[in-house]
Design an enzyme around this catalytic site. Structure first.
Site, PDB file in Angstrom:
ATOM      1  N   TYR A  66      50.822   3.259  57.690  1.00 47.66           N
ATOM      2  CA  TYR A  66      50.251   2.061  57.264  1.00 47.66           C
ATOM      3  C   TYR A  66      49.267   1.327  58.500  1.00 47.66           C
ATOM      4  CZ  TYR A  66      49.809  -3.133  55.894  1.00 47.66           C
ATOM      5  OH  TYR A  66      49.515  -4.187  55.433  1.00 47.66           O
TER       6      TYR A  66
HETATM    7  N1  NAD Z   1      51.812  -9.401  52.588  1.00 44.28           N
HETATM    8  C1  NAD Z   1      51.044  -9.517  53.628  1.00 44.28           C
HETATM    9  O1  NAD Z   1      51.800 -10.075  54.659  1.00 44.28           O
HETATM   10  C2  NAD Z   1      49.861  -8.455  54.104  1.00 44.28           C
HETATM   11  C3  NAD Z   1      49.294  -8.449  55.281  1.00 44.28           C
HETATM   12  C4  NAD Z   1      48.281  -8.069  55.751  1.00 44.28           C
HETATM   13  C5  NAD Z   1      47.754  -6.990  54.740  1.00 44.28           C
HETATM   14  N2  NAD Z   1      48.325  -7.188  53.465  1.00 44.28           N
HETATM   15  C6  NAD Z   1      47.572  -6.207  52.500  1.00 44.28           C
HETATM   16  O2  NAD Z   1      47.296  -7.053  51.403  1.00 44.28           O
HETATM   17  C7  NAD Z   1      47.369  -6.228  50.367  1.00 44.28           C
HETATM   18  C8  NAD Z   1      48.200  -6.723  49.242  1.00 44.28           C
HETATM   19  O3  NAD Z   1      49.545  -6.952  49.707  1.00 44.28           O
HETATM   20  P1  NAD Z   1      50.879  -7.641  49.272  1.00 44.28           P
HETATM   21  O4  NAD Z   1      51.840  -7.871  49.919  1.00 44.28           O
HETATM   22  O5  NAD Z   1      50.205  -9.047  48.542  1.00 44.28           O
HETATM   23  O6  NAD Z   1      51.030  -6.866  47.939  1.00 44.28           O
HETATM   24  P2  NAD Z   1      51.652  -5.331  47.674  1.00 44.28           P
HETATM   25  O7  NAD Z   1      51.427  -4.676  48.643  1.00 44.28           O
HETATM   26  O8  NAD Z   1      53.354  -5.618  47.597  1.00 44.28           O
HETATM   27  O9  NAD Z   1      51.157  -4.867  46.320  1.00 44.28           O
HETATM   28  C9  NAD Z   1      50.238  -3.761  46.650  1.00 44.28           C
HETATM   29  C10 NAD Z   1      49.562  -3.543  44.963  1.00 44.28           C
HETATM   30  O10 NAD Z   1      48.995  -2.514  45.158  1.00 44.28           O
HETATM   31  C11 NAD Z   1      49.261  -1.834  44.000  1.00 44.28           C
HETATM   32  N3  NAD Z   1      49.251  -0.269  44.050  1.00 44.28           N
HETATM   33  C12 NAD Z   1      50.232   0.480  44.965  1.00 44.28           C
HETATM   34  N4  NAD Z   1      49.629   1.612  44.747  1.00 44.28           N
HETATM   35  C13 NAD Z   1      48.484   1.747  43.921  1.00 44.28           C
HETATM   36  C14 NAD Z   1      47.895   2.996  43.367  1.00 44.28           C
HETATM   37  N5  NAD Z   1      48.346   4.164  43.534  1.00 44.28           N
HETATM   38  N6  NAD Z   1      47.107   2.569  42.373  1.00 44.28           N
HETATM   39  C15 NAD Z   1      46.920   1.282  42.058  1.00 44.28           C
HETATM   40  N7  NAD Z   1      47.575   0.333  42.518  1.00 44.28           N
HETATM   41  C16 NAD Z   1      48.440   0.571  43.513  1.00 44.28           C
HETATM   42  C17 NAD Z   1      50.778  -2.191  43.538  1.00 44.28           C
HETATM   43  O11 NAD Z   1      51.037  -1.947  42.110  1.00 44.28           O
HETATM   44  C18 NAD Z   1      50.500  -3.909  43.879  1.00 44.28           C
HETATM   45  O12 NAD Z   1      49.932  -4.281  42.818  1.00 44.28           O
HETATM   46  C19 NAD Z   1      47.667  -4.918  50.564  1.00 44.28           C
HETATM   47  O13 NAD Z   1      46.681  -3.972  50.999  1.00 44.28           O
HETATM   48  C20 NAD Z   1      48.324  -4.849  51.819  1.00 44.28           C
HETATM   49  O14 NAD Z   1      48.562  -4.019  52.807  1.00 44.28           O
HETATM   50  C21 NAD Z   1      49.407  -7.773  53.139  1.00 44.28           C
END
Ligand code: NAD
Length: 256
Positions: free
Chosen positions: A158
Site C-alpha cells: 500500500y
Molecule cells: N479510508 C481511508 O481512511 C483512506 C485514507 C487514505 C486514502 N484512502 C484512499 O481512498 C480511496 C478510497 O478508499 P475508501 O476507503 O473510501 O474505499 P475502499 O478502499 O474500501 O474502496 C476501494 C474502491 O475501489 C474499487 N476497486 C478495487 N479494486 C478495483 C479494480 N481492480 N478495478 C476497479 N475498481 C476497483 C472498489 O470496488 C471500491 O469501490 C482508496 O484509493 C484509498 O486507498 C482511503
C-alpha cells in the site's frame, strides 16, 4: 479548461463505496453527469440509484481498472453516453487483507496493490487524458494517501503504491500542463469509511487520538476537497498533492 463541478461529465473509479461514492454523489448533486466505475456491480448500481433518486444523472460501469481494455471501454462509454469527459477521479485501490511485516506479505497481495493502485491509475489516466484533450482539457484527481508521504508499518504494498502514485501524478501533470489537463493528487489521512468501521470502535478511537484534530475525517470533506481541485478556483494548481488529514503530517504535537 477547468470545470466548475456543475453541468459536466465526471468519471469516478472506486465509486462503489467510501470516498469514491461520496465524490460521485457530490459532483452529481452539483449537476454533473457521473460515470461510476468499480468491480462490484451490485454496490455500483446502488450508488447509481441513490444519485438518480436525488435527481442526479449517473451510469454504472462495472470494470477492473488494472486491465487496459477496461479503462479504454470506460472512457469510451463516458464519451459515447455524454459526449465528453471533463473530470476524472481515480480512487480505486487494493488493500492487503491485514497489516503484517514485509517478509510475511504474500507476493500476490503486493502485486495487487501495485496492479490496482498504480497500474490501474496509470491505465485510467492513459485513457482519460486523450478524451479530455479532445474537448479542450480537464482535471484529474488521483487518490493517494498520507501513507504515500509518511510510511505506515505493516503495509509495504500500500505504502509503495501510494508513494509511487504521487510521482506518477507529478510526471503526468508535467506532460499535460500546457494542454489544459490539470492532474493533482490528494493524500487523505484517516477517514471514517467501512474499513475503519470494520476495525471497530476501539480501533477508530485509537486512530482518532493520533490525529491533531482528534477525530477522523469524513468522506464528504474529502469529496469537497476533490471538487475544489477540479474547480476554476484551482486553475493554476497542477502536479500538487493536497493533504487532508486533520494535521496528522504537520508534525508532532507538544505535550500540553
Ligand atoms: N479510508 C481511508 O481512511 C483512506 C485514507 C487514505 C486514502 N484512502 C484512499 O481512498 C480511496 C478510497 O478508499 P475508501 O476507503 O473510501 O474505499 P475502499 O478502499 O474500501 O474502496 C476501494 C474502491 O475501489 C474499487 N476497486 C478495487 N479494486 C478495483 C479494480 N481492480 N478495478 C476497479 N475498481 C476497483 C472498489 O470496488 C471500491 O469501490 C482508496 O484509493 C484509498 O486507498 C482511503
Amino acid at each position: 479548461m477547468t470545470i466548475d463541478g456543475g453541468a459536466h461529465v465526471v468519471l469516478v473509479t472506486g465509486a462503489s463505496r467510501g470516498i469514491g461514492a461520496a465524490t460521485a454523489r457530490a459532483f452529481a448533486a452539483a449537476g454533473a453527469s457521473v460515470v461510476l466505475v468499480a468491480r462490484d456491480a451490485q454496490r455500483l448500481a446502488t450508488v447509481r440509484d441513490e444519485i438518480a433518486a436525488a435527481g442526479g444523472t449517473a451510469i454504472a460501469l462495472p470494470a477492473d481498472v488494472s486491465e487496459s481494455g477496461a479503462t479504454e471501454a470506460m472512457v469510451g462509454r463516458a464519451v459515447g453516453e455524454f459526449g465528453r469527459l471533463d473530470v476524472a477521479v481515480n480512487a480505486a485501490a487494493a488493500h492487503g487483507s491485514r497489516p503484517r511485516p514485509l517478509a510475511e506479505v504474500p507476493p500476490d497481495e503486493f502485486d495487487a496493490a501495485i496492479t490496482v493502485t498504480l497500474r490501474g491509475t496509470f491505465l485510467s489516466m492513459r485513457s482519460e487524458i486523450p478524451a479530455m484533450i479532445a474537448t479542450g482539457g480537464g482535471a484529474i484527481v488521483n487518490v493517494a494517501s498520507t501513507a504515500g508521504l509518511r510510511s505506515l508499518a505493516g503495509l509495504a504494498g500500500y505504502v509503495a503504491a501510494k508513494r509511487a502514485l504521487i510521482g506518477l501524478t507529478e510526471s503526468a501533470a508535467l506532460d499535460y500542463a500546457a494542454q489544459g489537463v490539470r492532474i493533482n493528487a490528494i493524500a487523505p489521512g484517516p477517514i471514517h469509511t467501512e474499513q475503519l468501521d470494520r476495525a471497530g470502535a476501539a480501533a477508530r478511537e485509537h486512530v482518532a487520538r493520533a490525529v491533531p484534530a482528534k477525530r477522523l475525517g469524513t468522506v464528504d470533506e474529502v469529496a469537497a476537497a476533490i471538487r475544489w481541485l477540479c474547480a476554476p478556483e484551482a486553475a493554476f494548481v497542477t502536479g500538487s498533492t493536497l493533504v487532508i488529514d486533520g494535521g496528522l503530517l504537520a508534525g508532532t504535537p507538544t505535550f500540553a
